[in-house]
Design a protein around this motif. Structure first.
Motif, short mmCIF file in Angstrom:
data_model
loop_
_atom_site.label_atom_id
_atom_site.label_comp_id
_atom_site.label_asym_id
_atom_site.label_seq_id
_atom_site.Cartn_x
_atom_site.Cartn_y
_atom_site.Cartn_z
N ASP A 233 0.80 -1.22 0.00
CA ASP A 233 0.00 0.00 0.00
C ASP A 233 0.84 1.27 0.00
O ASP A 233 0.30 2.37 -0.15
N LEU A 234 2.14 1.14 0.18
CA LEU A 234 3.01 2.32 0.25
C LEU A 234 3.91 2.49 -0.97
O LEU A 234 4.42 3.58 -1.21
N THR A 235 4.10 1.42 -1.74
CA THR A 235 5.12 1.45 -2.78
C THR A 235 4.65 0.74 -4.05
O THR A 235 3.99 -0.29 -3.98
N PHE A 236 5.00 1.32 -5.21
CA PHE A 236 4.89 0.60 -6.47
C PHE A 236 6.10 0.92 -7.32
O PHE A 236 6.85 1.87 -7.05
N VAL A 237 6.34 0.10 -8.35
CA VAL A 237 7.57 0.18 -9.13
C VAL A 237 7.24 0.13 -10.61
O VAL A 237 6.32 -0.58 -11.03
N THR A 238 8.01 0.88 -11.42
CA THR A 238 7.84 0.87 -12.86
C THR A 238 9.17 0.57 -13.54
O THR A 238 10.24 0.84 -13.01
N GLY A 239 9.08 -0.01 -14.75
CA GLY A 239 10.27 -0.30 -15.54
C GLY A 239 10.06 0.13 -16.98
O GLY A 239 8.96 -0.01 -17.52
N SER A 240 11.12 0.63 -17.63
CA SER A 240 10.98 1.20 -18.97
C SER A 240 11.78 0.43 -20.02
O SER A 240 12.55 -0.48 -19.71
N HIS A 241 11.60 0.87 -21.26
CA HIS A 241 12.22 0.22 -22.41
C HIS A 241 13.73 0.41 -22.44
O HIS A 241 14.45 -0.39 -23.07
N VAL A 242 14.24 1.45 -21.77
CA VAL A 242 15.70 1.68 -21.77
C VAL A 242 16.33 1.32 -20.42
O VAL A 242 17.38 1.84 -20.05
N GLY A 243 15.69 0.42 -19.69
CA GLY A 243 16.32 -0.12 -18.49
C GLY A 243 16.23 0.73 -17.25
O GLY A 243 17.05 0.57 -16.34
N GLU A 244 15.26 1.61 -17.17
CA GLU A 244 15.08 2.42 -15.96
C GLU A 244 14.08 1.73 -15.03
O GLU A 244 12.99 1.35 -15.46
N LEU A 245 14.45 1.59 -13.78
CA LEU A 245 13.54 1.08 -12.75
C LEU A 245 13.35 2.21 -11.74
O LEU A 245 14.33 2.75 -11.22
N ILE A 246 12.09 2.58 -11.49
CA ILE A 246 11.81 3.66 -10.53
C ILE A 246 10.87 3.14 -9.45
O ILE A 246 9.85 2.50 -9.74
N VAL A 247 11.24 3.42 -8.19
CA VAL A 247 10.43 3.07 -7.03
C VAL A 247 9.64 4.31 -6.62
O VAL A 247 10.23 5.37 -6.38
N TRP A 248 8.31 4.17 -6.53
CA TRP A 248 7.43 5.31 -6.26
C TRP A 248 6.72 5.16 -4.93
O TRP A 248 6.42 4.04 -4.49
N ASP A 249 6.43 6.30 -4.30
CA ASP A 249 5.55 6.34 -3.14
C ASP A 249 4.12 6.23 -3.65
O ASP A 249 3.69 7.03 -4.48
N ALA A 250 3.36 5.25 -3.16
CA ALA A 250 2.01 5.00 -3.67
C ALA A 250 0.98 5.98 -3.11
O ALA A 250 -0.16 5.99 -3.58
N ILE A 251 1.36 6.79 -2.12
CA ILE A 251 0.43 7.75 -1.52
C ILE A 251 0.55 9.13 -2.16
O ILE A 251 -0.44 9.73 -2.59
N ASP A 252 1.78 9.65 -2.23
CA ASP A 252 1.94 11.00 -2.81
C ASP A 252 2.62 10.98 -4.18
O ASP A 252 2.89 12.02 -4.76
N TRP A 253 2.96 9.77 -4.69
CA TRP A 253 3.47 9.56 -6.05
C TRP A 253 4.80 10.26 -6.31
O TRP A 253 5.09 10.67 -7.42
N THR A 254 5.62 10.38 -5.28
CA THR A 254 6.97 10.92 -5.44
C THR A 254 7.95 9.77 -5.66
O THR A 254 7.71 8.63 -5.25
#
Length: 459
Positions: A233-254
């Motif tokens: 409930d606090l975290t989600f993660v995204t991955g892109s076509h050029v190998g970027e992985l970003i960890v996001w705050d699921a509440i304020d989306w920072t």
């Protein structure tokens, strides 16, 4: 038909030179999947598998047909016809109303611009929606709100009766490629390289009024977002076509953390742009993400990577886990991972720990050479402390499942019932624990002999 699988090393097909991919010997002691059952029926690439309950699953792909199977026996239960083009998304939609008898439904979207709701118990087509202006690329069910979302050129919200509750205006021609549920009635939608946060707002009265509001756009990725996963409930993660992985705050989306050095952990962040340009996109593309509470497991190019969320770094990897791109990866309960690839292979990995033994510090000067002096003593104490506190992780190959002749798209894990894989070779394979199946057959034979009176006990 039932076939025996004898464990063995994989010889890469079509490669003139020796592959750098790790291999395994003929004796795969830690690989339980020594039997396989080939399930036939599809006439084209099988891209999707979805679990319906503890022993049933559905398969779908480019032939537009949905099959329902028994994961224990491999029996084909139903064959569902209704789409005229390939399936583009599939999702389970079980009833959450305690007052009703539980029903197992699945949603299927197709390139024919329709979505169909199927009853998995009766093989009945419950309802069909044909009002889409473009192909629906993803489906997400929000069980708590008892609604489901369809993503394409628009984001639409539907109830169980397939009434359209609300929708966004036209986003882009490319449309929404993937969705993930967030807290506070929000969802994150990947639209090209942008991540759009939407909030669902229900009417305060008892009417069916709903609204969907765009609340934020995140533009931190430099290329198309291919994968999304919710950690908690606090975290989600995204991955892109050029190998970027970003960890996001699921509440304020920072942004909480990011990782871009999958292909070379020694690369300095300042030189990232040049590295990206010199790499083939397929080598760095984050094709799939999965997670547990501690780590995110990423399929990046031909490799698999373990990213620790607390340490905010990669703690283990296999840069060449397969001969071709890894398409799907899942974490098993016993610290194991399973990955499948375009090369047709399915491999089992175990995440293991080993204590790092640091190199002894090199002494300088006459006294230090013979072990005298404060500097040597302090250096040895620092080395000892590092040795005690640093734990290294690595991924050990423990199983290689050889059965498919073309790209393995994804798989489902059914615990004791086995593992299900689907492939571009039009086949589904149900992998079984050989020892368990042998014991079950012996027990069944014993029971039949006892019932027929053929079993005589001698004392």
């Amino acid at each position: 038909m039932l076939r025996w699988l004898i464990g063995g090393g994989r010889e890469p097909q079509g490669l003139a030179e020796k592959s750098s991919v790790q291999t395994i010997g003929e004796e795969q002691i830690q690989n339980p999947y020594t039997e396989l059952l080939v399930l036939k029926g599809h006439q084209d690439i099988v891209r999707f598998l979805v679990q319906i309950d503890d022993c049933r699953f559905a398969s779908a792909g480019d032939d537009g047909i949905i099959f329902l199977w028994n994961a224990q026996t491999g029996e084909k239960l139903f064959e569902l016809h209704g789409h005229t083009q390939k399936i583009t998304a599939i999702a389970p939609f079980s009833s959450s109303d305690a007052s009703e008898e539980k029903s197992n439904l699945i949603l299927t979207a197709s390139a024919d611009k329709t979505v169909i709701v199927w009853d998995c118990t009766t093989d009945r087509q419950v309802q069909k929606v044909s009002c889409f202006h473009s192909t629906v690329k993803c489906l997400t069910v929000l069980q708590r709100l008892d609604v489901w979302l369809s993503g394409g050129s628009d984001l639409c919200v539907w109830n169980r009766k397939l009434d359209l509750l609300c929708k966004t205006s036209h986003l882009t021609d490319a449309g929404i490629s993937t969705l993930v549920e967030l807290p506070k009635n929000c969802v994150a939608a990947a639209v090209g390289k942008e991540l759009i946060i939407f909030r669902l707002i229900a009417s305060s009265d008892k009417s069916e009024g709903w609204n969907i509001l765009e609340v934020k756009r995140l533009v931190d990725h430099h290329d198309n977002i291919l994968s999304l996963v919710s950690v908690n409930d606090l975290t989600f993660v995204t991955g892109s076509h050029v190998g970027e992985l970003i960890v996001w705050d699921a509440i304020d989306w920072t942004m909480q953390a990011s990782e871009c050095n999958f292909w070379d952990s020694s690369v300095h962040p300042d030189s990232q742009t040049e590295i990206k340009l010199s790499q083939s996109p397929n080598e760095t593309s984050v094709q799939h993400l999965t997670c547990d509470e501690e780590c995110v497991f990423a399929a990046v190019g031909k490799g698999i990577y373990v990213y620790n969320l607390q340490m905010k770094r990669v703690i283990a990897c296999q840069r060449t886990a397969h001969d071709s791109s890894v398409l799907h990866i899942e974490k098993l309960p016993n610290r194991q991972l399973i990955s499948c690839s375009e090369d047709g292979s399915v491999r089992i990995w175990e995440l293991r720990e080993k204590q790092q033994v640091p190199a002894e510090p090199v002494p300088t000067g006459f006294f230090n050479m013979w072990g005298f002096g404060r500097a040597n003593k302090q250096a040895n104490q620092a080395a000892k402390k590092t040795q005690e506190n640093t734990t290294m992780h690595f991924l050990e190959l423990v199983g290689d499942l050889i059965g498919h002749s073309s790209a393995v798209q994804m798989f489902l894990y059914f615990g004791e019932l086995g593992l299900v894989t689907c492939s571009a070779d039009h086949l589904i394979i149900l992998w079984k624990d050989g020892e368990r199946e042998s014991r079950l057959r012996s027990l069944t034979l014993f029971q039949k002999l006892a019932q027929n009176g053929d079993l005589q006990l001698k004392f």
